[in-house]
Design a protein around this motif. Structure first.
Motif, PDB file in Angstrom:
ATOM      1  N   MET A 130       0.430   8.627   6.662  1.00 20.20           N
ATOM      2  CA  MET A 130      -0.817   8.718   5.911  1.00 20.20           C
ATOM      3  C   MET A 130      -0.902   7.558   4.927  1.00 20.20           C
ATOM      4  O   MET A 130       0.112   7.028   4.476  1.00 20.20           O
ATOM      5  N   LEU A 131      -2.142   7.183   4.588  1.00 22.01           N
ATOM      6  CA  LEU A 131      -2.368   6.073   3.667  1.00 22.01           C
ATOM      7  C   LEU A 131      -3.587   6.379   2.812  1.00 22.01           C
ATOM      8  O   LEU A 131      -4.606   6.875   3.306  1.00 22.01           O
ATOM      9  N   GLN A 132      -3.471   6.081   1.517  1.00 18.27           N
ATOM     10  CA  GLN A 132      -4.596   6.152   0.590  1.00 18.27           C
ATOM     11  C   GLN A 132      -4.929   4.754   0.106  1.00 18.27           C
ATOM     12  O   GLN A 132      -4.035   3.944  -0.151  1.00 18.27           O
ATOM     13  N   MET A 178       0.822  -1.198   0.000  1.00 17.26           N
ATOM     14  CA  MET A 178       0.000   0.000   0.000  1.00 17.26           C
ATOM     15  C   MET A 178       0.867   1.263   0.000  1.00 17.26           C
ATOM     16  O   MET A 178       2.039   1.229   0.383  1.00 17.26           O
ATOM     17  N   PRO A 179       0.313   2.404  -0.455  1.00 16.03           N
ATOM     18  CA  PRO A 179       1.092   3.650  -0.599  1.00 16.03           C
ATOM     19  C   PRO A 179       1.171   4.453   0.699  1.00 16.03           C
ATOM     20  O   PRO A 179       0.466   5.433   0.904  1.00 16.03           O
ATOM     21  N   TRP A 180       2.069   4.073   1.583  1.00 13.36           N
ATOM     22  CA  TRP A 180       2.261   4.758   2.850  1.00 13.36           C
ATOM     23  C   TRP A 180       3.069   6.033   2.647  1.00 13.36           C
ATOM     24  O   TRP A 180       3.986   6.068   1.831  1.00 13.36           O
ATOM     25  N   THR A 181       2.754   7.085   3.407  1.00 14.89           N
ATOM     26  CA  THR A 181       3.512   8.338   3.353  1.00 14.89           C
ATOM     27  C   THR A 181       3.780   8.822   4.766  1.00 14.89           C
ATOM     28  O   THR A 181       2.837   9.069   5.537  1.00 14.89           O
ATOM     29  N   GLU A 182       5.044   8.941   5.131  1.00 10.33           N
ATOM     30  CA  GLU A 182       5.402   9.496   6.433  1.00 10.33           C
ATOM     31  C   GLU A 182       5.335  11.013   6.372  1.00 10.33           C
ATOM     32  O   GLU A 182       5.828  11.631   5.421  1.00 10.33           O
ATOM     33  N   VAL A 183       4.736  11.624   7.394  1.00 14.30           N
ATOM     34  CA  VAL A 183       4.567  13.072   7.450  1.00 14.30           C
ATOM     35  C   VAL A 183       5.228  13.571   8.727  1.00 14.30           C
ATOM     36  O   VAL A 183       4.753  13.277   9.838  1.00 14.30           O
ATOM     37  N   GLY A 184       6.333  14.288   8.578  1.00 13.76           N
ATOM     38  CA  GLY A 184       7.061  14.733   9.752  1.00 13.76           C
ATOM     39  C   GLY A 184       7.611  13.553  10.532  1.00 13.76           C
ATOM     40  O   GLY A 184       7.914  12.494   9.975  1.00 13.76           O
TER      41      GLY A 184
END
Length: 339
Positions: A205-207, A194-200
């Motif tokens: 976040m995940l879509q 899945m497309p995980w995104t670390e923020v700070g």
């Protein structure tokens, strides 16, 4: 809402529990998407650890088995048997070509889910969910609605899916069958990444989305006023925001999150729009926390009166597993053709 527990889960030979324990994820239901978390205690009563003690090497974003277990922690609770609450609320909009988009009515609902270990590297997600259409001014659950597009008073049919189950695995799920209606050839197995995104430093976040095109349970020959056509075209979009330390913490078997849920779908059948141009969009916030305080009192009261069984997740797999459109086809009758 789930209870706290400090029990550990015993290992069993060749089971998923054994694999996850070896991988560092000690494990103990959503709605298509929405559920609260269950934390097993780890030195305190929340399951959390001090930030400096978090081992972020457990975040294996490119490992499909880790993704499977992370998704299971979103959808349910890997402390098997515990149920998980999910919630969403927003507006339903009408999109008619050549006209401004209209906010038509509110929408709020919830689900309870639980997971079962199949023992073969997959999990059953067992879920019940309800969704109620509400008056935008009063917040009251509607029984009737004046449809501004056809200037007609129509009976509102709410969503009550019991059950809506699926299997979580280390490969992307096959398209749902909708009780055998969707007979498309199954695509090849694709590792579930899945497309995980670390923020700070502290958020992830995940879509997640799904696009469907399958035979309509409401065929226009039988349902001329309810049917949007022979095929049903639907997209659903989910966004999730997690605490990074929770995602990395092996003792938190069910993840809390905030996020949004959107759906693009044909006109709702009870609006009696037939094959008119245009469509519906749902625009909702969603969340899963260790309480149900976000649920509106009016929704809670309505559900307790009309759907009390939906406050508990199923305990066993059952068929058929239908969405609201298939339930409509089996529970409603075609409206008389307008003269």
């Amino acid at each position: 809402m789930q209870d706290k527990s400090d029990k550990t889960v015993p290992k069993s030979k060749n089971s998923r529990r054994d694999f996850i324990q070896k991988a560092g994820l000690l494990i103990g239901g959503g709605m298509a998407g929405a559920s609260i978390g269950q934390a097993i205690a780890m030195g305190n009563n929340t399951g959390k650890v001090n930030c400096e003690d978090v081992d972020y090497s457990t975040l294996k974003y490119n490992d499909n088995e880790w993704n499977r277990d992370a998704f299971a922690r979103i959808m349910g609770d890997l402390d098997f048997g515990k149920q998980k609450f999910g919630w969403y609320r927003g507006t339903v909009k009408g999109v008619m070509p050549g006209q401004p988009i209209k906010d038509l009515f509110g929408f709020e609902g919830f689900s309870y889910a639980r997971l079962k270990d199949n023992g073969d590297g997959t999990y059953q997600k067992l879920l019940r969910e309800v969704g109620y259409y509400t008056d935008l001014k009063t917040g009251e659950v509607m029984d009737e609605y004046h449809n501004p597009y056809n200037d007609e008073k129509v009976k509102v049919v709410h969503i009550a899916n019991d059950p809506f189950n699926h299997v979580i695995s280390a490969f992307f799920p096959q398209p749902p069958s909708y009780g055998g209606i969707n007979k498309d050839k199954k695509p090849p197995k694709i590792p579930f990444i899945m497309p995980w995104t670390e923020v700070g430093n502290n958020k992830v976040m995940l879509q997640n989305s799904i696009n469907l095109f399958y035979p309509n349970a409401l065929q226009p020959e039988k349902w001329p006023r309810e049917s949007s056509g022979k095929m049903n075209q639907v997209s659903e979009m989910f966004n999730y925001v997690f605490d990074k330390e929770d995602l990395a913490n092996p003792n938190i078997t069910g993840l809390e999150f905030s996020g949004s849920w959107s759906r693009i779908t044909p006109w709702l059948p009870w609006m009696l729009m037939g094959q008119s141009a245009g469509h519906i969009t749902y625009d909702c916030i969603q969340g899963c926390y260790n309480n149900t305080d976000m649920m509106s009192p009016k929704i809670r009261a309505y559900a307790k009166k009309h759907h009390p069984e939906f406050f508990n997740a199923p305990t066993e797999w059952a068929e058929p597993s239908w969405s609201s459109l298939e339930h409509y086809a089996h529970e409603q009758t075609p409206a008389p053709v307008k003269k």
